[in-house]
Design a protein around this motif. Structure first.
Motif, PDB file in Angstrom:
ATOM      1  N   ALA A   1       0.830  -1.210   0.000  1.00  0.00           N
ATOM      2  CA  ALA A   1       0.000   0.000   0.000  1.00  0.00           C
ATOM      3  C   ALA A   1       0.861   1.254   0.000  1.00  0.00           C
ATOM      4  O   ALA A   1       0.546   2.237  -0.691  1.00  0.00           O
ATOM      5  CB  ALA A   1      -0.927  -0.012   1.214  1.00  0.00           C
ATOM      6  N   ALA A   2       1.953   1.229   0.765  1.00  0.00           N
ATOM      7  CA  ALA A   2       2.842   2.387   0.813  1.00  0.00           C
ATOM      8  C   ALA A   2       3.502   2.634  -0.539  1.00  0.00           C
ATOM      9  O   ALA A   2       3.554   3.772  -1.030  1.00  0.00           O
ATOM     10  CB  ALA A   2       3.899   2.193   1.894  1.00  0.00           C
ATOM     11  N   VAL A   3       4.004   1.590  -1.152  1.00  0.00           N
ATOM     12  CA  VAL A   3       4.660   1.730  -2.454  1.00  0.00           C
ATOM     13  C   VAL A   3       3.656   2.199  -3.503  1.00  0.00           C
ATOM     14  O   VAL A   3       3.952   3.085  -4.321  1.00  0.00           O
ATOM     15  CB  VAL A   3       5.323   0.398  -2.856  1.00  0.00           C
ATOM     16  CG1 VAL A   3       5.832   0.460  -4.297  1.00  0.00           C
ATOM     17  CG2 VAL A   3       6.475   0.067  -1.896  1.00  0.00           C
ATOM     18  N   GLU A   4       2.456   1.626  -3.492  1.00  0.00           N
ATOM     19  CA  GLU A   4       1.443   2.024  -4.460  1.00  0.00           C
ATOM     20  C   GLU A   4       0.991   3.467  -4.250  1.00  0.00           C
ATOM     21  O   GLU A   4       0.562   4.136  -5.203  1.00  0.00           O
ATOM     22  CB  GLU A   4       0.253   1.069  -4.377  1.00  0.00           C
ATOM     23  CG  GLU A   4       0.574  -0.307  -4.948  1.00  0.00           C
ATOM     24  CD  GLU A   4      -0.463  -1.360  -4.607  1.00  0.00           C
ATOM     25  OE1 GLU A   4      -1.401  -1.032  -3.841  1.00  0.00           O
ATOM     26  OE2 GLU A   4      -0.330  -2.494  -5.102  1.00  0.00           O
ATOM     27  N   ALA A   5       1.113   3.960  -3.013  1.00  0.00           N
ATOM     28  CA  ALA A   5       0.787   5.362  -2.734  1.00  0.00           C
ATOM     29  C   ALA A   5       1.923   6.303  -3.103  1.00  0.00           C
ATOM     30  O   ALA A   5       1.793   7.529  -2.937  1.00  0.00           O
ATOM     31  CB  ALA A   5       0.429   5.524  -1.257  1.00  0.00           C
ATOM     32  N   GLY A   6       3.038   5.750  -3.571  1.00  0.00           N
ATOM     33  CA  GLY A   6       4.170   6.575  -3.987  1.00  0.00           C
ATOM     34  C   GLY A   6       5.046   7.044  -2.848  1.00  0.00           C
ATOM     35  O   GLY A   6       5.843   7.979  -3.025  1.00  0.00           O
ATOM     36  N   LYS A   7       4.954   6.386  -1.685  1.00  0.00           N
ATOM     37  CA  LYS A   7       5.760   6.782  -0.534  1.00  0.00           C
ATOM     38  C   LYS A   7       7.061   5.976  -0.506  1.00  0.00           C
ATOM     39  O   LYS A   7       7.029   4.741  -0.590  1.00  0.00           O
ATOM     40  CB  LYS A   7       5.002   6.541   0.773  1.00  0.00           C
ATOM     41  CG  LYS A   7       3.572   7.072   0.807  1.00  0.00           C
ATOM     42  CD  LYS A   7       3.475   8.582   0.612  1.00  0.00           C
ATOM     43  CE  LYS A   7       2.044   9.054   0.810  1.00  0.00           C
ATOM     44  NZ  LYS A   7       1.869  10.495   0.541  1.00  0.00           N
TER      45      LYS A   7
END
Length: 380
Positions: free
Chosen positions: A92-98
């Motif tokens: 979820a973090a990677v997909e949110a661009g974080k």
């Protein structure tokens, strides 16, 4: 000075260590990038006051990681949660661009890690690393320089490990690391294994196969409610790997130990490398001391070097003073931010564990489980 705004997901022990390292960033006068804490997510409201008291920049506190990831002010996250949540939250973090610093083992098992790795490959613009701080001790950084220089010669044997006695007391109440549904089947390997793999993997040494012996020593513990419950995870693990050095094509034995029940050990990380020209050994029992044996055909004599504060990322602390765990945590975070900002670490061993190295640990640990089940050597 570039500022990277961070959110913390999981505000417990290691979340506080990161926050403290960020608060002391003035210790690192040559850094041209710094962290700023702006958001916190934790399911336990009892952790909130410490952060709110000490970090005026923290404008968001929530018990829902999705709300934190939706915060446009957050550029990067540190995620320190039980292993069963890694796949869900890391992806979820990677997909949110974080940008992401995640705790080991980067997934509760290999399928979870495979999913995380696939997500990372779909988002190459996101910088991702795995937490492992102890190789940032100055003595280990010096070992890294010796490896890079070729001064060790042909590698004869390597031993690495992480030993502590936190579970020696059989009456210590159970926690999530002793529950297979939260910690995973790897047991102690999922908790401590990446620490013991960090230096060999960063050196480029690759295990070809493994013979593992796993120990379930304390089979049940108090549940904190007056009863007792099973402990479903491995307490101790000993792995012997036939390992290849790509620089020479030669193989050597690598013994890796991770123990939660190690009488006499408070919290000891160590590395020993025997080479035909130079051998080295280091243990956090003596955090200043690096032992070196240089062989030139004469007497074999182990010498001792007091390494002091000769850190990868220079500190205001005087070079004669001792290095400690909190320093290692801050150095690791300096490595993360430096590489995020500059695109590469200043030296090979001054960088954090990569996702690829974490994935290699999953292949090793999965093979170790099979090896123990079958009492056989398993290829990796």
């Amino acid at each position: 000075m570039r500022t990277i705004r961070f959110g913390i997901i999981g505000g417990g022990l290691m979340g506080r260590e990161f926050a403290s390292a960020a608060a002391r960033w003035c210790h690192l006068p040559q850094m041209d990038v710094r962290p700023e804490l702006v958001a916190l997510c934790d399911r336990n409201p009892a952790v909130y006051p410490w952060y709110q008291t000490h970090f005026a920049t923290m404008t968001q506190v929530t018990d829902d990681y999705r709300q934190l990831l939706a915060n446009r002010a957050v550029e990067a996250v540190y995620v320190a949660v039980p292993h069963n949540l890694h796949q869900e939250i890391y992806c979820a973090a990677v997909e949110a661009g974080k940008h992401l610093m995640g705790e080991k083992p980067f997934g509760i098992d290999k399928p979870a890690n495979d999913a995380i790795m696939a997500c990372i490959r779909r988002h190459p613009q996101v910088f991702v690393r795995c937490s492992s701080e102890l190789p940032f001790h100055p003595a280990v950084q010096r070992i890294g320089r010796l490896i890079d220089s070729g001064e060790l010669g042909t590698i004869i044997e390597v031993e690495t490990g992480f030993l502590h006695s936190s579970d020696l007391d059989p009456n210590k109440p159970v926690n999530w690391k002793r529950m297979i549904e939260f910690n995973g089947e790897y047991g102690v390997l999922g908790d401590l294994g990446m620490h013991a793999c960090h230096v060999p993997f960063r050196a480029g040494w690759r295990p070809r196969n493994v013979r593992a012996v796993l120990s379930d020593i304390v089979k049940e513990r108090p549940d904190g409610k007056g009863g007792r419950v099973p402990c479903g995870t491995w307490d101790n693990a000993t792995l012997l790997c036939e390992t290849e050095d790509p620089a020479t094509g030669e193989t050597f034995p690598w013994t890796l130990k991770t123990f939660r029940i190690a009488p006499g050990e408070k919290n000891t990380w160590y590395v020993r490398i025997l080479g035909t020209k130079t051998s080295v050994r280091f243990s956090t029992k003596n955090p200043k001391r690096l032992e070196v044996l240089r062989y030139d055909g004469g007497e074999q004599i182990w010498g001792q070097i007091d390494t002091g504060m000769d850190t990868a990322y220079p500190s205001i602390t005087g070079g004669i003073f001792e290095f400690g765990f909190s320093d290692a945590v801050q150095q690791m975070w300096a490595g993360f931010l430096y590489e995020l900002h500059h695109g590469r670490p200043p030296t090979r061993f001054a960088g954090c564990v990569t996702p690829e190295e974490a994935a290699l640990s999953h292949r090793l640990f999965t093979a170790a489980l099979e090896s123990h089940r079958t009492s056989a050597t398993v290829p990796i």
